[in-house]
Design a protein around this motif. Structure first.
Motif, PDB file in Angstrom:
ATOM      1  N   GLN A  33      -3.249  -9.293  18.926  1.00  0.00           N
ATOM      2  CA  GLN A  33      -1.973  -9.141  19.632  1.00  0.00           C
ATOM      3  C   GLN A  33      -0.887  -9.992  18.982  1.00  0.00           C
ATOM      4  N   GLU A  34      -1.230 -11.195  18.570  1.00  0.00           N
ATOM      5  CA  GLU A  34      -0.263 -12.056  17.881  1.00  0.00           C
ATOM      6  C   GLU A  34       0.126 -11.462  16.525  1.00  0.00           C
ATOM      7  N   LEU A  35      -0.859 -10.941  15.804  1.00  0.00           N
ATOM      8  CA  LEU A  35      -0.592 -10.365  14.490  1.00  0.00           C
ATOM      9  C   LEU A  35       0.216  -9.075  14.605  1.00  0.00           C
ATOM     10  N   ALA A  36      -0.025  -8.303  15.652  1.00  0.00           N
ATOM     11  CA  ALA A  36       0.717  -7.053  15.862  1.00  0.00           C
ATOM     12  C   ALA A  36       2.205  -7.326  16.051  1.00  0.00           C
ATOM     13  N   ALA A  79      -4.986  -5.272  14.966  1.00  0.00           N
ATOM     14  CA  ALA A  79      -3.526  -5.403  15.006  1.00  0.00           C
ATOM     15  C   ALA A  79      -2.864  -4.123  14.486  1.00  0.00           C
ATOM     16  N   GLN A  80      -3.435  -3.535  13.446  1.00  0.00           N
ATOM     17  CA  GLN A  80      -2.887  -2.279  12.918  1.00  0.00           C
ATOM     18  C   GLN A  80      -2.971  -1.178  13.972  1.00  0.00           C
ATOM     19  N   ILE A  81      -4.087  -1.123  14.670  1.00  0.00           N
ATOM     20  CA  ILE A  81      -4.257  -0.114  15.723  1.00  0.00           C
ATOM     21  C   ILE A  81      -3.255  -0.349  16.850  1.00  0.00           C
ATOM     22  N   LEU A  82      -3.080  -1.609  17.250  1.00  0.00           N
ATOM     23  CA  LEU A  82      -2.100  -1.921  18.291  1.00  0.00           C
ATOM     24  C   LEU A  82      -0.696  -1.522  17.858  1.00  0.00           C
ATOM     25  N   TYR A  83      -0.373  -1.779  16.596  1.00  0.00           N
ATOM     26  CA  TYR A  83       0.922  -1.393  16.044  1.00  0.00           C
ATOM     27  C   TYR A  83       1.104   0.122  16.131  1.00  0.00           C
ATOM     28  N   LEU A  97       2.597  13.814   4.785  1.00  0.00           N
ATOM     29  CA  LEU A  97       3.104  12.874   3.787  1.00  0.00           C
ATOM     30  C   LEU A  97       3.872  11.734   4.467  1.00  0.00           C
ATOM     31  N   THR A  98       4.637  12.038   5.486  1.00  0.00           N
ATOM     32  CA  THR A  98       5.379  11.015   6.229  1.00  0.00           C
ATOM     33  C   THR A  98       4.415  10.035   6.895  1.00  0.00           C
ATOM     34  N   VAL A  99       3.368  10.572   7.515  1.00  0.00           N
ATOM     35  CA  VAL A  99       2.358   9.727   8.169  1.00  0.00           C
ATOM     36  C   VAL A  99       1.678   8.845   7.130  1.00  0.00           C
ATOM     37  N   LEU A 100       1.287   9.452   6.025  1.00  0.00           N
ATOM     38  CA  LEU A 100       0.607   8.705   4.965  1.00  0.00           C
ATOM     39  C   LEU A 100       1.478   7.570   4.438  1.00  0.00           C
ATOM     40  N   LEU A 101       2.749   7.837   4.215  1.00  0.00           N
ATOM     41  CA  LEU A 101       3.657   6.793   3.729  1.00  0.00           C
ATOM     42  C   LEU A 101       3.820   5.671   4.754  1.00  0.00           C
ATOM     43  N   GLU A 102       3.875   6.017   6.024  1.00  0.00           N
ATOM     44  CA  GLU A 102       3.978   5.008   7.089  1.00  0.00           C
ATOM     45  C   GLU A 102       2.714   4.147   7.127  1.00  0.00           C
ATOM     46  N   LEU A 103       1.557   4.766   6.982  1.00  0.00           N
ATOM     47  CA  LEU A 103       0.294   4.013   6.977  1.00  0.00           C
ATOM     48  C   LEU A 103       0.210   3.107   5.753  1.00  0.00           C
ATOM     49  N   GLU A 104       0.651   3.595   4.606  1.00  0.00           N
ATOM     50  CA  GLU A 104       0.632   2.778   3.394  1.00  0.00           C
ATOM     51  C   GLU A 104       1.575   1.586   3.529  1.00  0.00           C
ATOM     52  N   LYS A 105       2.722   1.820   4.163  1.00  0.00           N
ATOM     53  CA  LYS A 105       3.668   0.733   4.403  1.00  0.00           C
ATOM     54  C   LYS A 105       3.041  -0.328   5.321  1.00  0.00           C
ATOM     55  N   LEU A 106       2.351   0.133   6.353  1.00  0.00           N
ATOM     56  CA  LEU A 106       1.683  -0.786   7.280  1.00  0.00           C
ATOM     57  C   LEU A 106       0.607  -1.602   6.572  1.00  0.00           C
ATOM     58  N   VAL A 107      -0.231  -0.941   5.791  1.00  0.00           N
ATOM     59  CA  VAL A 107      -1.313  -1.610   5.072  1.00  0.00           C
ATOM     60  C   VAL A 107      -0.760  -2.626   4.071  1.00  0.00           C
ATOM     61  N   ALA A 108       0.374  -2.294   3.474  1.00  0.00           N
ATOM     62  CA  ALA A 108       0.984  -3.200   2.486  1.00  0.00           C
ATOM     63  C   ALA A 108       1.459  -4.507   3.134  1.00  0.00           C
ATOM     64  N   LEU A 109       1.690  -4.492   4.435  1.00  0.00           N
ATOM     65  CA  LEU A 109       2.100  -5.705   5.148  1.00  0.00           C
ATOM     66  C   LEU A 109       0.921  -6.639   5.445  1.00  0.00           C
ATOM     67  N   CYS A 110      -0.281  -6.121   5.269  1.00  0.00           N
ATOM     68  CA  CYS A 110      -1.488  -6.867   5.654  1.00  0.00           C
ATOM     69  C   CYS A 110      -2.197  -7.449   4.429  1.00  0.00           C
ATOM     70  N   PRO A 111      -2.890  -8.580   4.651  1.00  0.00           N
ATOM     71  CA  PRO A 111      -3.645  -9.151   3.523  1.00  0.00           C
ATOM     72  C   PRO A 111      -4.812  -8.242   3.144  1.00  0.00           C
ATOM     73  N   THR A 112      -5.156  -8.268   1.867  1.00  0.00           N
ATOM     74  CA  THR A 112      -6.304  -7.478   1.409  1.00  0.00           C
ATOM     75  C   THR A 112      -7.590  -8.205   1.785  1.00  0.00           C
ATOM     76  N   GLN A 113      -8.640  -7.435   1.936  1.00  0.00           N
ATOM     77  CA  GLN A 113      -9.923  -8.002   2.345  1.00  0.00           C
ATOM     78  C   GLN A 113     -10.704  -8.465   1.125  1.00  0.00           C
ATOM     79  N   THR A 114     -10.301  -9.605   0.600  1.00  0.00           N
ATOM     80  CA  THR A 114     -10.912 -10.100  -0.638  1.00  0.00           C
ATOM     81  C   THR A 114     -12.016 -11.122  -0.395  1.00  0.00           C
ATOM     82  N   ARG A 115     -12.049 -11.730   0.768  1.00  0.00           N
ATOM     83  CA  ARG A 115     -13.083 -12.727   1.061  1.00  0.00           C
ATOM     84  C   ARG A 115     -14.233 -12.034   1.774  1.00  0.00           C
TER      85      ARG A 115
END
Length: 150
Positions: A33-36, A79-83, A97-115
């Motif tokens: 909720q805080e991250l959203a 948080a992505q789901i809440l958003y 395409l609009t939905v896909l671009l919106e999802l890509e924009k959302l994912v780009a705001l989030c840290p990658t799962q590297t750990r």
């Protein structure tokens, strides 16, 4: 549930400590909720922000074993789901395409799962990126009358 929590439950003699499971889930939701809120403001989620919220709601640090990055990434996904829930179903009525671009924009705001733990790498336990999950669901053309086994 983090490996540390599983270990704690095991050493306490009960793998079905309902209160611990509820507390864990509530902590993940609280962090999400805080991250959203950050995502709603179209601001990037830094790993520092994620870590800070995890420390706050799990009452300790990753270094102390209070939580693991797997838990933090789960909170980011919630948080992505809440958003997206806040956006409403109108987004899904847009052209793909609009939905896909919106999802890509959302994912780009989030840290990658590297750990990742050695175990999750060994078992290849990786989350499906949100844009890819959308494309798979769209390609599957799932109908209300279909039976889906997850």
């Amino acid at each position: 549930m983090s490996d540390a929590m599983v270990q704690q439950l095991f050493t306490q003699g009960s793998l079905f400590d309902l209160q611990a499971v509820i507390d864990y889930g509530q902590s993940v939701i609280n962090v999400a909720q805080e991250l959203a809120k950050v995502l709603t403001d179209n601001r990037p989620l830094s790993t520092k922000t994620v870590s800070s919220q995890m420390n706050r709601y799990f009452l300790g640090t990753a270094a102390s074993g209070a939580w693991q990055w797997k838990d933090a990434y789960e909170a980011v996904e919630v948080a992505q789901i809440l958003y997206l829930r806040q956006k409403g179903y109108k987004l899904l009525l847009e052209p793909p395409l609009t939905v896909l671009l919106e999802l890509e924009k959302l994912v780009a705001l989030c840290p990658t799962q590297t750990r990742r733990s050695e175990e999750s790498v060994k078992l290849q336990q990786f989350s499906t990126p949100l844009p890819l999950a959308y494309l798979v669901a769209k390609a599957g053309f799932i109908q209300a009358t279909d039976l889906v086994v997850a």
